[in-house]
Design an enzyme around this catalytic site. Structure first.
Site, PDB file in Angstrom:
ATOM      1  CD  GLU A  87      -3.188  -1.711  -1.484  1.00  0.00           C
ATOM      2  OE1 GLU A  87      -3.541  -0.548  -1.736  1.00  0.00           O
ATOM      3  OE2 GLU A  87      -3.431  -2.271  -0.387  1.00  0.00           O
TER       4      GLU A  87
ATOM      5  CG  ASP B 170      -1.769   1.214   1.344  1.00  0.00           C
ATOM      6  OD1 ASP B 170      -2.586   1.475   0.447  1.00  0.00           O
ATOM      7  OD2 ASP B 170      -1.613   1.939   2.342  1.00  0.00           O
TER       8      ASP B 170
END
Length: 225
Positions: A121, A50
């Protein structure tokens, strides 16, 4: 196949997509959903990925645009959203390579926006660990090329637009309420109602509370704005 070894088809897909695979156990974990109950799954890598995604996109926006901070933040938020991550994952054909239990898959886990976004991610996190930030950044900017070049996020977020509309029309701020939640945790569906006193209301359903709020705000503006 030994524990932690990648499925050959998954490895081929990763390499064709642009990931540089070394430690198979790392990538095995990056593709593993918690429903399998294994020691390592994608959650920690998703946390890292992320941040990698955010910095990679911020770097591109800063270099490609002279826009002020507010506009840059607006585009960044759209480009790194769970919805965008899931969109990229679907375009790449990620779903079939996620390691997930039969029950979670039957419940719609492979098409869950949350799961697809998280695994996307986690793979970026694995790319960063194995190959460093420069290669991870370059891969993000390649995989997100369509979204970056399309101008995604240039328009205001629907919730911001609705907030400003209400203020500009001397109305009370919009109120958001979750009216329904259904499905298992890994494939939950949220229904959100947004209302403005003495104006009206709109309702929408999505795979996350934030996306349901966004869609409800968009529908409200479409109806009353």
């Amino acid at each position: 196949m030994s524990a932690g070894a990648l499925d050959p088809e998954a490895r081929l897909w990763l390499e064709q997509t642009g990931f540089a695979v070394g430690d198979e156990a790392l990538w095995h974990a990056a593709l593993t959903h918690g429903s399998l109950g294994e020691t390592k799954d994608y959650e920690r890598l998703e946390f890292l990925g992320d941040r990698v995604l955010g910095l990679a996109v911020a770097d591109w926006l800063y270099r490609q645009s002279e826009a002020p901070e507010g506009r840059l933040s607006q585009r960044l938020n759209a480009l790194v959203s769970r919805e965008m991550c899931a969109t990229v994952a679907r375009e790449l054909g990620l779903a079939e390579h996620i390691r997930i239990s039969k029950q979670a898959s039957a419940d719609g886990g492979r098409d869950s926006e949350n799961i697809l976004g998280d695994v996307m991610e986690s793979l970026l996190g694995a790319q960063f660990i194995e190959n460093g930030f420069a290669l991870a950044r370059d891969l993000v900017q390649e995989l997100w090329r369509t979204a970056l070049d399309s101008g995604a996020g240039q328009r205001k977020h629907p919730k911001s637009a609705l907030q400003e509309w209400a203020a500009g029309n001397q109305r009370r701020p919009p109120q958001y309420e979750v009216t329904d939640r259904s499905g298992p945790d890994h494939a939950a569906q949220f229904t959100v109602k947004v209302s403005i006193f003495k104006v009206g209301e709109a309702e929408a359903t999505a795979g996350s509370k934030s996306e349901a709020e966004r869609e409800a705000a968009r529908l409200f503006m479409e109806k009353y704005g």
